[in-house]
Design an enzyme around this catalytic site. Sequence first.
Site, PDB file in Angstrom:
ATOM      1  N   LYS A 191       0.842  -1.207   0.000  1.00 46.33           N
ATOM      2  CA  LYS A 191       0.000   0.000   0.000  1.00 46.33           C
ATOM      3  C   LYS A 191       0.876   1.257   0.000  1.00 46.33           C
ATOM      4  O   LYS A 191       0.660   2.177  -0.780  1.00 46.33           O
ATOM      5  CB  LYS A 191      -0.940  -0.009   1.217  1.00 46.33           C
ATOM      6  CG  LYS A 191      -2.081  -1.004   1.062  1.00 46.33           C
ATOM      7  CD  LYS A 191      -2.858  -1.206   2.346  1.00 46.33           C
ATOM      8  CE  LYS A 191      -3.807  -2.398   2.205  1.00 46.33           C
ATOM      9  NZ  LYS A 191      -4.294  -2.928   3.456  1.00 46.33           N
ATOM     10  N   GLN A 210      -4.142  -1.766   9.673  1.00 45.13           N
ATOM     11  CA  GLN A 210      -4.081  -3.087   9.054  1.00 45.13           C
ATOM     12  C   GLN A 210      -4.609  -4.152  10.014  1.00 45.13           C
ATOM     13  O   GLN A 210      -4.277  -4.161  11.200  1.00 45.13           O
ATOM     14  CB  GLN A 210      -2.625  -3.399   8.656  1.00 45.13           C
ATOM     15  CG  GLN A 210      -2.453  -4.665   7.838  1.00 45.13           C
ATOM     16  CD  GLN A 210      -3.062  -4.601   6.445  1.00 45.13           C
ATOM     17  OE1 GLN A 210      -3.276  -3.522   5.878  1.00 45.13           O
ATOM     18  NE2 GLN A 210      -3.358  -5.759   5.876  1.00 45.13           N
ATOM     19  N   ASP A 214     -10.450   3.291   5.077  1.00 45.67           N
ATOM     20  CA  ASP A 214     -10.749   1.862   5.034  1.00 45.67           C
ATOM     21  C   ASP A 214     -12.232   1.604   5.327  1.00 45.67           C
ATOM     22  O   ASP A 214     -12.679   0.459   5.332  1.00 45.67           O
ATOM     23  CB  ASP A 214      -9.892   1.148   6.097  1.00 45.67           C
ATOM     24  CG  ASP A 214      -9.333  -0.167   5.582  1.00 45.67           C
ATOM     25  OD1 ASP A 214      -9.427  -0.406   4.372  1.00 45.67           O
ATOM     26  OD2 ASP A 214      -8.818  -0.953   6.387  1.00 45.67           O
TER      27      ASP A 214
END
Length: 284
Positions: free
Chosen positions: A53, A97, A120
Amino acid sequence: MPAKIIDGKKIAEKILEKAKKDVKALKEKGTTPKLVVIQVGDDPASSIYVQKKRDKCLELGMASEIKKFGEKITYTEFLFEIEKLNKDDSVHGILIQLPLPEHLSHKQVFETIDVCKDVDGLHPANHGKNLLGKECFRPATPIGIMKILHETGVKLEGKNAVVIGRSNIVGKPIAIMLLNAGCTVTICHSKTTNLKEHTLKADILISAAGKPKLVKESMVKKGAIVIDVGTTKMKNGKLCGDVDFEKVRKKASWITPVPGGVGPMTIASVVENTVKACREITNA
Ligand code: GUN
């Protein structure tokens, strides 16, 4: 006729080409979109994902940083770190994450992220807006799946969609997005009895179970669109999806490979969301 294979990499490249132009335009106006990816612990798969990413952001001219914390970071310390990023005007996107260690995963970490920086889409406000079909940040993998479905050109309205997996990051949000697109949706999961009974009805079958080759040819309706979100690293180092690809492709109309299907779309969608966050925060 075997299924057409959906090239997620190619679709993602188109999205990233557009993102690159958007980044250039934002930089000309004086802002560089920045994504901060938070990793807790040393899970090797997570380390690869966070690097991918960050590297993609840097490649496109964005700013990006990985903030890595030890497994033992306390809940209070973790929230303090998120608050610092919320207040940092140079940061437009914050991504935590997953998986998180258990002492953090059961707490309200996603509520702490500034909803405007939640690229996200895991803040409860963004989950809620997704449920209502409103404009919001949605999780990257479900966005990628919807774009893949769009690329097939198949009309979604009225289709039976079956989702395997009920995670907050894939299963639940994609089920809601398909429902809002007019599909009749069934969500299956690890406690579902007779999975095949459900999957055989699917015009669109999405598997996000993380169980290698869970979906066999005998479980798939002829002509179904099959999307494989699974990525399990096998002993030989290769990634294996949830779908028995070689057999299922003989029966499906469209199918995504692993790797090269949903994975690249997830990264492209995180980038796209960060650019969007930057534009909205800075009013650019
Ligand atoms: N872990 C595996 N995939 C993802 C993802 O797309 N986002 C986050 N936050 N964690 C993940």
